[in-house]
Design a protein around this motif. Structure first.
Motif, PDB file in Angstrom:
ATOM      1  N   CYS A  56     -51.014  26.984  11.221  1.00 52.48           N
ATOM      2  CA  CYS A  56     -50.867  25.689  11.893  1.00 52.48           C
ATOM      3  C   CYS A  56     -50.306  25.879  13.293  1.00 52.48           C
ATOM      4  O   CYS A  56     -50.379  24.980  14.107  1.00 52.48           O
ATOM      5  CB  CYS A  56     -49.969  24.760  11.080  1.00 52.48           C
ATOM      6  N   TYR A  57     -49.717  27.031  13.565  1.00 51.80           N
ATOM      7  CA  TYR A  57     -49.184  27.395  14.885  1.00 51.80           C
ATOM      8  C   TYR A  57     -48.005  26.552  15.326  1.00 51.80           C
ATOM      9  O   TYR A  57     -47.720  26.446  16.514  1.00 51.80           O
ATOM     10  CB  TYR A  57     -50.290  27.374  15.951  1.00 51.80           C
ATOM     11  N   MET A  58     -47.293  25.940  14.385  1.00 54.73           N
ATOM     12  CA  MET A  58     -46.056  25.248  14.752  1.00 54.73           C
ATOM     13  C   MET A  58     -45.030  26.248  15.278  1.00 54.73           C
ATOM     14  O   MET A  58     -44.250  25.942  16.174  1.00 54.73           O
ATOM     15  CB  MET A  58     -45.470  24.505  13.544  1.00 54.73           C
ATOM     16  N   CYS A 113     -48.919  31.865   5.166  1.00 55.41           N
ATOM     17  CA  CYS A 113     -49.198  31.257   6.465  1.00 55.41           C
ATOM     18  C   CYS A 113     -50.561  30.571   6.452  1.00 55.41           C
ATOM     19  O   CYS A 113     -51.537  31.126   5.954  1.00 55.41           O
ATOM     20  CB  CYS A 113     -49.165  32.331   7.554  1.00 55.41           C
ATOM     21  N   ILE A 114     -50.600  29.338   6.978  1.00 53.41           N
ATOM     22  CA  ILE A 114     -51.875  28.619   7.024  1.00 53.41           C
ATOM     23  C   ILE A 114     -52.399  28.500   8.450  1.00 53.41           C
ATOM     24  O   ILE A 114     -53.406  27.854   8.692  1.00 53.41           O
ATOM     25  CB  ILE A 114     -51.743  27.212   6.408  1.00 53.41           C
ATOM     26  N   CYS A 162     -41.629  26.114  10.715  1.00 46.77           N
ATOM     27  CA  CYS A 162     -42.643  26.528   9.739  1.00 46.77           C
ATOM     28  C   CYS A 162     -42.727  25.543   8.590  1.00 46.77           C
ATOM     29  O   CYS A 162     -41.735  25.290   7.909  1.00 46.77           O
ATOM     30  CB  CYS A 162     -42.337  27.921   9.179  1.00 46.77           C
ATOM     31  N   ILE A 163     -43.912  24.994   8.378  1.00 49.74           N
ATOM     32  CA  ILE A 163     -44.046  23.941   7.374  1.00 49.74           C
ATOM     33  C   ILE A 163     -44.261  24.495   5.973  1.00 49.74           C
ATOM     34  O   ILE A 163     -44.110  23.775   5.004  1.00 49.74           O
ATOM     35  CB  ILE A 163     -45.190  22.978   7.730  1.00 49.74           C
TER      36      ILE A 163
END
Lengths: 474, 165
Positions: B98-100, B95-96, B75-76
């Protein structure tokens, strides 16, 4: 004298702090932060430029994190050099700092290709907050932008600038978008999204020169093919390389990155490296190489921190994991996903295309093991493939369903060909890629107990997963 | 690394007959309506648990709430978070999308949220005493417990390498 000196202040440093503090509650930790802010989320700078995300969300960890963990942070101070004999670090403010254990988490720096007139105003890289601020200051006067490189950063910057209403052209040396992740077919999906958004792109060409007017401002870029593109700003995003400046001539062994062993220690005792600057083991290639992605940096920082604090823990390896979305296009990938052809049969490539829904799944298999994958469009449960890379499992016995059929909650999203529950006789033929097809011993272990797959999974001497084969009891 | 083991939902595949009631219960519990009809006709049903089927046998796979979670590492923004009680949960306002985390989770337990660009995963039903999927299971094929007793499944030779002195 700092007991633990951490050079760099991004994700590897943060996870190292957490790891050290989980073992050593009191040892002094000093962090050198080249930028004057706390650790922040680097990929967010494009989201903030686009206005999708408010600026308050930028920090990854706030001041309170450093206070709670009793960490001293020197803001605006970078590591200049290391004396491995006297065990002293030279800092950019002219000071020196003796240390007991040093973690090099100095990260990467953007690579600037040889382009004529690249030095000067109006040419930007885009990896730090100061880059973002520099670009944002001039945002009102920018009209036409050329983005050099169609990698992760390039595409996200292009998206952000397009959302700001700029005219954007992407120039990429390779013949596809996201060349490290996508093959030609996958790139077609990305190109379609770009066409729809009105972003122009030039593939298979490179920028050789920048033309400036009398006052030094950018007015045009020239491509290798001779084409000229009018623009007033150039963003160079052709990639990031490990930052080796601070360890130059220090006796610390480097190759493309700082070479570390399986405890993340360099050839000098007590000096560790983690993150973008480190060259550690890659479980797909079977050799050391720098992996400049966020999850790898976190893991390396964590393992390095544990080892620094005296708890021996082995770094099993890593591989690139990426997920990126732009203009409604979404791709998740890991490992060697861009492999295009089956080099003399050493790779096997499985693909599944659904043009209508915009779904593309691709798996690259070598030696019966999954080496990489890319999933475009429907990314649900994409991590299942990542798990297969971690476990190095033999995938040959469910290969036929690997990319076509992935198990989803069928009660909610009825799948085509779904069979009634509890009707065991008609279910017999069902085999859908998911945890159920994995060997019994393997899934018992990992669904019953929370463990790191790469650490617990047992391998034979050739590195092949011992849970391979179909030892199904059902 | 935590001293206290996390309680998690553990599947017992011998008991599962693949009725998918856990999926339905999960979707209802995590919808805004908490009502079966409204959830499926007006809401955006999403189940965090997946019934995996292979031939005649099946089991319901859910988030492991790992000790060292892959999704938290990936998670970035820090939205994916390991709580002090051991639960791994996602703070949606950070949460943005990004689906990492989605691409990192080997269990496929973190997925894009239906209808918005956020990640969604099992939160062990904080409003309930027992997670909805466990309560809904008619066969006791899901139990809510610590996984301590299952440690004996660890291969013996793996004990040595990562702890020394």
């Amino acid at each position: 004298m700092a007991k633990y000196l951490i050079a760099g202040n991004s994700v590897a440093a943060v996870s190292a702090i957490q790891a050290i503090r989980s073992i050593d509650a009191d040892g002094e930790i000093v962090v050198l932060s080249p930028e004057r802010i706390t650790a922040y989320c680097r990929p967010l700078i494009t989201y903030i430029l686009a206005g999708d995300v408010e600026e308050w969300r930028l920090p990854y960890k706030r001041e309170s994190f450093y206070q709670q963990n009793n960490v001293k942070v020197l803001y605006g101070v970078a590591l200049e050099g290391v004396d491995t004999e006297k065990r002293v670090a030279y800092l950019s403010d002219g000071d020196t700092m003796p240390f007991e254990k040093l973690l090099l988490a100095v990260g990467g720096k953007p690579f600037i290709p040889p382009i004529e007139n690249v030095e000067g105003p109006d040419v930007y890289t885009y990896t730090t907050v100061s880059d973002m601020n520099a670009l944002r200051e001039r945002l009102a006067e920018i009209k036409r932008v050329v983005v050099v490189g169609a990698g992760m950063i390039g595409m996200k910057v292009a998206e952000a600038l397009k959302k700001c209403g700029k005219e954007v052209t992407i120039v990429e040396l390779m013949d596809r978008i996201l060349p490290m992740v996508l093959d030609r077919k996958g790139s077609e999906f990305a190109e379609r999204a770009l066409d729809k958004a009105g972003v122009s792109y030039v593939l298979g060409d490179s920028v050789v020169g920048i033309h400036r007017d009398a006052s030094g401002r950018v007015k045009q870029v020239e491509l290798k093919s001779g084409t000229k593109i009018d623009c007033d700003t150039v963003v160079v995003a052709v990639g990031v390389r490990p930052n080796l400046e601070p360890v130059k001539d220090s006796g610390i062994e480097t190759n493309r990155g700082i070479i570390v062993d399986d405890t993340l220690e360099t050839n000098v005792e007590g000096i560790y490296a983690a993150g973008d600057c480190a060259e550690a083991y890659d479980i797909i290639l079977g050799q050391k190489r720098p992996n400049l992605v966020w999850p790898v940096a976190y893991r390396q920082g964590f393992i390095a921190g544990l080892n620094m604090a005296g708890y021996r823990r082995r770094y099993v390896g890593g591989f690139p994991i990426n997920s990126i979305g732009f203009f409604g296009f979404q791709v998740c990938s890991a490992g060697m996903s861009a492999v295009e052809d089956e080099v003399n049969g050493s790779f096997e490539i499985l693909t599944y295309v659904d043009e209508e829904k915009g779904v593309y799944r691709k798996a690259v298999i070598g030696n019966n093991r999954l080496l990489g994958f890319a999933v475009i469009g429907d990314v649900r449960r994409a991590g299942l493939y990542t798990g297969l890379i971690w476990s190095r499992m033999d995938v040959s016995y469910f290969k036929d369903k690997l990319v076509t059929d992935v198990s989803f909650p069928e009660a909610i999203y009825p799948l085509e060909g779904a069979l009634p529950a509890m009707n065991f006789s008609s279910r017999k033929s069902i085999r859908r890629f998911g945890w159920a097809v994995f060997p019994y011993s393997y899934r018992r272990l990992f669904t019953g107990y929370s463990a790191r797959i790469e650490e617990i999974c047992a391998f034979d001497e050739k590195g092949v997963c011992l849970y391979g084969g179909d030892d199904d009891q059902g | 690394m935590s001293a206290k083991r996390t309680k998690r939902v553990l599947p017992i595949e011998e008991n599962c007959m693949g009725c998918r009631l856990c999926e339905v219960a999960c979707a209802i519990e995590h919808s805004e309506f908490k009502d079966p009809l409204l959830t499926f006709f007006q809401g955006k049903p999403q189940s965090f648990t997946v019934v995996e089927v292979d031939g005649a046998f099946s089991f319901s796979l859910n988030c492991r709430h790992c000790d060292e979670p892959y999704c938290v590492e990936a998670c970035i923004t820090g939205a994916m978070h390991k709580e002090h009680d051991g639960r791994v949960i996602v703070y949606e306002d950070l949460c943005i999308g990004c689906y990492m985390c989605v691409v990192s989770c080997p269990w496929g337990a973190v997925n894009p949220k239906e209808g918005s660009k956020k990640a969604a995963k099992c939160d062990l039903c904080p409003d309930r005493e027992l997670p909805a999927c466990v309560q809904a299971c008619p066969n006791r094929a899901l139990v809510y417990d610590t996984s301590e007793e299952l440690i004996f499944f660890l291969p013996e030779e793996e004990e040595e390498p990562f702890i020394e002195g």
